[in-house]
Design a protein around this motif. Structure first.
Motif, PDB file in Angstrom:
ATOM      1  N   PRO A   8       0.829  -1.205   0.000  1.00 56.01           N
ATOM      2  CA  PRO A   8       0.000   0.000   0.000  1.00 56.01           C
ATOM      3  C   PRO A   8       0.865   1.257   0.000  1.00 56.01           C
ATOM      4  N   VAL A   9       0.371   2.295  -0.686  1.00 62.32           N
ATOM      5  CA  VAL A   9       1.108   3.553  -0.779  1.00 62.32           C
ATOM      6  C   VAL A   9       1.401   4.121   0.599  1.00 62.32           C
ATOM      7  N   ALA A  10       0.466   3.978   1.536  1.00 61.83           N
ATOM      8  CA  ALA A  10       0.618   4.557   2.869  1.00 61.83           C
ATOM      9  C   ALA A  10       1.839   4.011   3.599  1.00 61.83           C
ATOM     10  N   PHE A  11       2.259   2.768   3.278  1.00 58.30           N
ATOM     11  CA  PHE A  11       3.413   2.175   3.940  1.00 58.30           C
ATOM     12  C   PHE A  11       4.710   2.911   3.618  1.00 58.30           C
ATOM     13  N   LEU A  12       4.682   3.656   2.506  1.00 61.11           N
ATOM     14  CA  LEU A  12       5.909   4.302   2.038  1.00 61.11           C
ATOM     15  C   LEU A  12       5.942   5.790   2.358  1.00 61.11           C
ATOM     16  N   ALA A  13       5.123   6.210   3.289  1.00 59.29           N
ATOM     17  CA  ALA A  13       5.055   7.633   3.631  1.00 59.29           C
ATOM     18  C   ALA A  13       6.385   8.138   4.185  1.00 59.29           C
ATOM     19  N   GLN A  14       7.131   7.253   4.871  1.00 62.54           N
ATOM     20  CA  GLN A  14       8.401   7.654   5.476  1.00 62.54           C
ATOM     21  C   GLN A  14       9.614   7.310   4.618  1.00 62.54           C
ATOM     22  N   GLY A  15       9.378   6.797   3.420  1.00 60.37           N
ATOM     23  CA  GLY A  15      10.494   6.446   2.552  1.00 60.37           C
ATOM     24  C   GLY A  15      10.379   5.038   2.025  1.00 60.37           C
ATOM     25  N   SER A  16      11.347   4.622   1.241  1.00 62.63           N
ATOM     26  CA  SER A  16      11.328   3.304   0.610  1.00 62.63           C
ATOM     27  C   SER A  16      11.573   2.209   1.638  1.00 62.63           C
ATOM     28  N   ILE A  17      11.159   0.978   1.275  1.00 60.73           N
ATOM     29  CA  ILE A  17      11.419  -0.186   2.125  1.00 60.73           C
ATOM     30  C   ILE A  17      11.941  -1.313   1.242  1.00 60.73           C
ATOM     31  N   ARG A  18      12.710  -2.221   1.851  1.00 62.82           N
ATOM     32  CA  ARG A  18      13.299  -3.337   1.112  1.00 62.82           C
ATOM     33  C   ARG A  18      12.728  -4.636   1.648  1.00 62.82           C
ATOM     34  N   ILE A  19      12.243  -5.484   0.758  1.00 63.51           N
ATOM     35  CA  ILE A  19      11.684  -6.781   1.131  1.00 63.51           C
ATOM     36  C   ILE A  19      12.159  -7.830   0.136  1.00 63.51           C
ATOM     37  N   ASP A  20      12.839  -8.876   0.670  1.00 63.91           N
ATOM     38  CA  ASP A  20      13.292  -9.995  -0.166  1.00 63.91           C
ATOM     39  C   ASP A  20      14.037  -9.541  -1.410  1.00 63.91           C
ATOM     40  N   GLY A  21      14.942  -8.585  -1.245  1.00 67.44           N
ATOM     41  CA  GLY A  21      15.764  -8.154  -2.371  1.00 67.44           C
ATOM     42  C   GLY A  21      15.080  -7.180  -3.316  1.00 67.44           C
ATOM     43  N   ILE A  22      13.865  -6.778  -2.983  1.00 65.08           N
ATOM     44  CA  ILE A  22      13.130  -5.814  -3.815  1.00 65.08           C
ATOM     45  C   ILE A  22      12.923  -4.539  -3.002  1.00 65.08           C
ATOM     46  N   THR A  23      13.235  -3.394  -3.587  1.00 65.52           N
ATOM     47  CA  THR A  23      13.011  -2.104  -2.934  1.00 65.52           C
ATOM     48  C   THR A  23      11.743  -1.476  -3.496  1.00 65.52           C
ATOM     49  N   TYR A  24      10.811  -1.148  -2.605  1.00 67.40           N
ATOM     50  CA  TYR A  24       9.556  -0.508  -2.992  1.00 67.40           C
ATOM     51  C   TYR A  24       9.628   0.973  -2.631  1.00 67.40           C
ATOM     52  N   TYR A  25       9.204   1.820  -3.558  1.00 65.39           N
ATOM     53  CA  TYR A  25       9.249   3.254  -3.312  1.00 65.39           C
ATOM     54  C   TYR A  25       8.016   3.927  -3.915  1.00 65.39           C
ATOM     55  N   ARG A  26       7.739   5.107  -3.423  1.00 65.03           N
ATOM     56  CA  ARG A  26       6.542   5.843  -3.849  1.00 65.03           C
ATOM     57  C   ARG A  26       6.882   6.768  -5.004  1.00 65.03           C
ATOM     58  N   HIS A  27       6.041   6.706  -6.024  1.00 64.06           N
ATOM     59  CA  HIS A  27       6.182   7.604  -7.174  1.00 64.06           C
ATOM     60  C   HIS A  27       4.811   8.202  -7.455  1.00 64.06           C
ATOM     61  N   GLY A  28       4.591   9.433  -6.970  1.00 64.76           N
ATOM     62  CA  GLY A  28       3.269  10.029  -7.064  1.00 64.76           C
ATOM     63  C   GLY A  28       2.322   9.274  -6.143  1.00 64.76           C
ATOM     64  N   ASN A  29       1.239   8.793  -6.688  1.00 69.11           N
ATOM     65  CA  ASN A  29       0.278   8.014  -5.915  1.00 69.11           C
ATOM     66  C   ASN A  29       0.373   6.528  -6.214  1.00 69.11           C
ATOM     67  N   LYS A  30       1.497   6.112  -6.765  1.00 70.66           N
ATOM     68  CA  LYS A  30       1.699   4.710  -7.103  1.00 70.66           C
ATOM     69  C   LYS A  30       2.937   4.174  -6.397  1.00 70.66           C
ATOM     70  N   VAL A  31       2.963   2.844  -6.294  1.00 68.01           N
ATOM     71  CA  VAL A  31       4.123   2.172  -5.734  1.00 68.01           C
ATOM     72  C   VAL A  31       4.905   1.528  -6.861  1.00 68.01           C
ATOM     73  N   ARG A  32       6.183   1.777  -6.863  1.00 73.68           N
ATOM     74  CA  ARG A  32       7.041   1.130  -7.857  1.00 73.68           C
ATOM     75  C   ARG A  32       8.082   0.287  -7.126  1.00 73.68           C
ATOM     76  N   ALA A  33       8.636  -0.652  -7.859  1.00 77.72           N
ATOM     77  CA  ALA A  33       9.593  -1.570  -7.246  1.00 77.72           C
ATOM     78  C   ALA A  33      10.751  -1.826  -8.189  1.00 77.72           C
ATOM     79  N   CYS A  34      11.907  -2.074  -7.598  1.00 79.68           N
ATOM     80  CA  CYS A  34      13.088  -2.437  -8.382  1.00 79.68           C
ATOM     81  C   CYS A  34      13.970  -3.334  -7.525  1.00 79.68           C
ATOM     82  N   LYS A  35      14.852  -4.053  -8.173  1.00 82.01           N
ATOM     83  CA  LYS A  35      15.760  -4.914  -7.426  1.00 82.01           C
ATOM     84  C   LYS A  35      16.683  -4.066  -6.572  1.00 82.01           C
TER      85      LYS A  35
END
Length: 217
Positions: A8-35
């Motif tokens: 959820p977008v709300a989880f990224l209010a304080q910045g990106s998070i890393r889970i299982d080698g994937i970094t999730y970050y907020r871009h506008g109102n969407k969540v994007r992910a990259c290795k």
């Protein structure tokens, strides 16, 4: 790579998070992910390790040395004279090469117990009887850098304790005397243990000191 369901977008209010080698970050109102990318751990060279170990040893020696000299502002005064911010920085620059990591002082003749702007003593002879040591020096003329009333100090190391500097303030002994006899505490050391001695002077106001001069017995 885009993901709007798993995080959820709300989880990224304080910045990106890393889970299982994937970094999730907020871009506008969407969540994007990259290795996730990790920078390779830099391996220090042998020279860098040696430099770091010497610096650590110098810092330890500085703390021990400070206890030995008490309130004497020897290095603080000279650091100010040379425009250096910290007295320990001057001590490190003067004595860093005299230390071995984990051992303490190894180059006793080049170690500086004291530094300063007064004239250094010129030792003419040294004799030892047990733990009693007599130092003789040339009696300088009375001048701005060498007063006959300068206080006598003797720093020393036992040869068996290269990480334990000690100092004696020779009360009622002055540059003009030309000699001093000091009784070094036995400190449970074997008879005949080598002594590394450092003779230096300070003025009566303890606002100026001389460089130390080494002798061993």
């Amino acid at each position: 790579m885009e993901n709007t369901l798993s995080i959820p977008v709300a989880f990224l209010a304080q910045g990106s998070i890393r889970i299982d080698g994937i970094t999730y970050y907020r871009h506008g109102n969407k969540v994007r992910a990259c290795k996730s990318r990790r920078s390779p751990k830099k391996t220090r060279t042998e020279g860098e390790e040696e430099s770091s170990s010497r610096f650590t040893e110098a810092r330890k020696m500085w703390r021990i040395y400070r206890r030995a000299i008490g309130d004497l502002p020897i290095w603080k005064l000279m650091a100010k004279e040379m425009g250096i911010n910290k007295s320990d920085s001057l001590f490190h620059s003067q004595n860093g090469g005299c230390f071995r990591p984990g051992e303490g002082v190894w180059a006793f003749p080049t170690f500086r117990f004291s530094t300063g702007t007064l004239d250094a003593p010129v030792i003419t002879s040294v004799t030892r009887e047990g733990w009693s040591v007599t130092l003789n020096w040339e009696n300088d003329i009375d001048c701005p850098k060498a007063s006959v009333s300068d206080q006598v100090y003797v720093g020393y190391f036992y040869g068996t304790l290269p990480r334990a500097p000690q100092m004696i303030t020779c009360l009622n002994s002055f540059r003009g005397d030309g000699k001093v006899t000091v009784d070094i505490p036995a400190a449970k050391q074997p008879e005949g243990t080598p002594l590394h001695l450092y003779l230096f002077f300070g003025n009566k106001d303890t606002t100026r000191f001389s460089p130390s001069v080494y002798t061993g017995v």
